[in-house]
Design an enzyme around this catalytic site. Structure first.
Site, PDB file in Angstrom:
ATOM      1  N   ARG A  13     -13.478 -31.813 -24.507  1.00 40.63           N
ATOM      2  CA  ARG A  13     -13.635 -31.446 -25.913  1.00 40.63           C
ATOM      3  C   ARG A  13     -13.074 -30.061 -26.156  1.00 40.63           C
ATOM      4  O   ARG A  13     -13.292 -29.152 -25.354  1.00 40.63           O
ATOM      5  CB  ARG A  13     -15.120 -31.489 -26.274  1.00 40.63           C
ATOM      6  N   SER A 101     -17.467 -36.052 -31.998  1.00 36.59           N
ATOM      7  CA  SER A 101     -18.906 -36.251 -32.184  1.00 36.59           C
ATOM      8  C   SER A 101     -19.411 -35.436 -33.372  1.00 36.59           C
ATOM      9  O   SER A 101     -18.970 -35.634 -34.488  1.00 36.59           O
ATOM     10  CB  SER A 101     -19.648 -35.906 -30.895  1.00 36.59           C
ATOM     11  N   HIS A 102     -20.305 -34.478 -33.124  1.00 34.35           N
ATOM     12  CA  HIS A 102     -20.899 -33.699 -34.209  1.00 34.35           C
ATOM     13  C   HIS A 102     -20.307 -32.299 -34.311  1.00 34.35           C
ATOM     14  O   HIS A 102     -20.839 -31.448 -35.021  1.00 34.35           O
ATOM     15  CB  HIS A 102     -22.414 -33.594 -33.990  1.00 34.35           C
ATOM     16  N   LYS A 111     -14.569 -39.261 -24.847  1.00 36.45           N
ATOM     17  CA  LYS A 111     -15.676 -39.794 -24.058  1.00 36.45           C
ATOM     18  C   LYS A 111     -15.118 -40.971 -23.266  1.00 36.45           C
ATOM     19  O   LYS A 111     -14.507 -41.867 -23.851  1.00 36.45           O
ATOM     20  CB  LYS A 111     -16.826 -40.236 -24.959  1.00 36.45           C
ATOM     21  N   ASP A 237     -24.709 -39.361 -36.582  1.00 35.50           N
ATOM     22  CA  ASP A 237     -23.808 -38.257 -36.280  1.00 35.50           C
ATOM     23  C   ASP A 237     -22.362 -38.706 -36.481  1.00 35.50           C
ATOM     24  O   ASP A 237     -22.100 -39.834 -36.911  1.00 35.50           O
ATOM     25  CB  ASP A 237     -24.058 -37.728 -34.864  1.00 35.50           C
ATOM     26  N   ASP A 239     -19.859 -39.701 -34.712  1.00 35.52           N
ATOM     27  CA  ASP A 239     -19.257 -40.883 -34.082  1.00 35.52           C
ATOM     28  C   ASP A 239     -20.232 -42.040 -33.938  1.00 35.52           C
ATOM     29  O   ASP A 239     -19.906 -43.060 -33.343  1.00 35.52           O
ATOM     30  CB  ASP A 239     -18.628 -40.537 -32.734  1.00 35.52           C
ATOM     31  N   ASP A 241     -23.267 -42.498 -32.398  1.00 35.61           N
ATOM     32  CA  ASP A 241     -24.071 -42.872 -31.232  1.00 35.61           C
ATOM     33  C   ASP A 241     -25.466 -42.236 -31.237  1.00 35.61           C
ATOM     34  O   ASP A 241     -26.231 -42.395 -30.299  1.00 35.61           O
ATOM     35  CB  ASP A 241     -23.343 -42.578 -29.912  1.00 35.61           C
ATOM     36  N   ARG A 242     -25.812 -41.524 -32.348  1.00 32.23           N
ATOM     37  CA  ARG A 242     -27.147 -40.928 -32.442  1.00 32.23           C
ATOM     38  C   ARG A 242     -27.766 -41.275 -33.790  1.00 32.23           C
ATOM     39  O   ARG A 242     -27.067 -41.408 -34.789  1.00 32.23           O
ATOM     40  CB  ARG A 242     -27.086 -39.410 -32.261  1.00 32.23           C
ATOM     41  N   HIS A 324     -29.713 -39.976 -28.590  1.00 32.16           N
ATOM     42  CA  HIS A 324     -29.068 -41.071 -27.865  1.00 32.16           C
ATOM     43  C   HIS A 324     -30.153 -42.043 -27.397  1.00 32.16           C
ATOM     44  O   HIS A 324     -31.079 -41.652 -26.684  1.00 32.16           O
ATOM     45  CB  HIS A 324     -28.290 -40.537 -26.660  1.00 32.16           C
TER      46      HIS A 324
END
Length: 459
Positions: A13, A101-102, A111, A237, A239, A241-242, A324
């Site tokens: 990242r 992501s965030h 990822k 978030d 992407d 996943d949360r 997650h």
């Protein structure tokens, strides 16, 4: 020039065109393609989130993978969990989500998973080392790129599995991340009336940052749930996943309390099973899991590390405080998916006349948000090692050192751990009452100052 700072504990990242360039991403693709060959994998799934840089970085990554002779299944712009689903659905076990992501809009990242294993820590550093040595395979004949629709089979899978007891009215805040459109489609398909908030994908994130772990980012959703006929609010978030959850009164149900409902539900069909949680979770989760016939199993923090613990134990459910949530109960194949977790939550809440009352009745404690002590790059790990060696608590019931130092008293806990993503020491304090929290704050603060007298405490 390769900037080593982009190779993080759980992903790659960095700032696009500064530390994370198309050339670097192409080289990562070459190494990942080579790793796929070495694992006897034939194809790589690739997806991306809604960031402005996503398409060109995904193209660079795909070029690198193809150059090794490995085929690419391109699923386009989708949430990270749909990429995980695609690796399972297409039988590759191998894929990359191009996602920041965030993180702020100027960031992006990768990822990665190869042959069913999510890459983290040393495995990610080995990618860096191979790039530096230009250690990759160059095929005479490149692989082929095929574009597919992975969203339709994903929706079919979830809609064929999850069933609500009644229709619900819900509010959904996508934060202009990539999960918004999918969440709307899925929850409509489950029979819900959806009140959408920022569900249009916009890589500028013009309304608020897509990170439901920060209370400020949930204020718009709280206002919508309070002033509408929505029974509950869900947030995602960047992407997808949360999961974030708010009730009718605006109370935030943090993931460690969400996990109570999920653990209770999963344990009905998996009695006696382990339930995995990370070191940042509330201590109220442990007796809850035991009361519902499960075995609480603590893990280090980090979605890759929790996923590894899930694989090691075969637990039917795992989760961490960041949001997650991993269902591995035969209904879902064990990866973190905020949108699917939202569907499972609605399945549970649809049995209730008053979903918010059910959520707010879950055991709670008085706790601090996640607090940070800034450090120089890398210093946080040395500091935590020092704490593990020097700190002693004769008055504590237990001291857990699997990830930093978590001190357990009869009425609360204190945690100090090194972040694996930023140069900070993370602090979290919890007490059964305000008085207990204040005592723990003073006790833990004094102990930290015994080791580091000049340390500036954030509490």
């Amino acid at each position: 020039m390769l900037d080593a700072s982009i190779f993080k504990a759980y992903d790659i990242r960095g700032v696009v065109d500064v530390t994370l360039t198309t050339e670097v991403v192409r080289a990562v693709g070459r190494v990942l393609g080579s790793m796929a060959r070495e694992a006897d994998v034939k194809a790589f799934c690739v997806g991306r989130d809604g960031r402005l840089s996503g398409e060109r970085l995904a193209d660079a990554l795909i070029e690198g993978v193809l150059s090794t002779g490995i085929d690419v299944i391109d699923i386009g712009m989708t949430p990270t969990p749909v990429l995980y689903f695609a690796t399972n659905y297409y039988g590759t076990g191998t894929g990359v989500a191009v996602t920041g992501s965030h993180n702020p809009p100027e960031y992006n990242g990768l990822k990665m998973m190869v042959a069913g294993v999510t890459l983290f820590a040393d495995q990610i550093q080995k990618i860096r080392e191979r790039i530096e040595r230009r250690e990759w395979f160059e095929a005479e004949t490149p692989g082929t790129r095929k574009t597919v629709d992975a969203v339709t089979p994903y929706l079919e899978k979830v809609l064929g599995d999850v069933s609500l007891s009644r229709s619900m009215t819900i509010a959904v805040d996508g934060g202009n991340g990539v999960a918004g459109p999918l969440a709307e489609r899925l929850y409509h398909g489950l029979g819900c009336r959806v009140l959408p908030l920022f569900t249009e994908v916009d890589g500028h994130f013009p309304n608020h940052h897509p990170d439901p772990s920060k209370p400020a980012n949930l204020e718009d959703l709280q206002a919508l749930v309070r002033t509408s006929d929505a029974e509950v609010g869900l947030a995602f978030d960047g992407d997808g996943d949360r999961l974030g959850v708010v009730t009718k009164s605006g109370q935030i149900i943090y993931p460690d309390r969400q996990m109570m409902l999920f653990a209770e539900d999963v344990l009905r069909t998996h009695p006696g099973a382990q339930i995995v949680y990370d070191v940042k979770c509330t201590r109220a989760l442990v007796p809850w899991i035991r009361e519902h016939g499960g075995v609480p199993t603590i893990s280090r923090t980090g979605h890759s590390l929790v996923k590894a613990k899930l694989r090691e134990t075969g637990a039917p459910f795992a989760g961490e405080m960041s949001g997650h949530l991993f269902f591995n109960d035969g209904r879902w194949p064990g990866f973190d998916d905020g949108v699917y977790a939202g569907a499972r939550l609605l399945e549970i809440l649809s049995r209730e006349k008053d979903p918010s009352a059910r959520l707010e009745a879950l055991p709670s404690a008085v706790n601090t948000p996640e607090l940070h002590i800034p450090m120089a790059e890398g210093e946080q790990h040395a500091f935590i090692r020092l704490l593990q060696e020097k700190l002693h608590f004769d008055d504590a019931e237990d001291v857990i050192k699997i990830d930093g130092v978590r001190v357990e008293w009869k009425d609360g806990f204190a945690l100090a751990r090194a972040s694996n993503t930023t140069p900070v020491v993370v602090i979290r304090l919890e007490g059964d009452t305000e008085e207990a929290l204040e005592r723990i704050r003073k006790r833990f603060g004094a102990a930290l100052h015994e080791v580091a007298p000049d340390l500036a405490l954030p509490f």
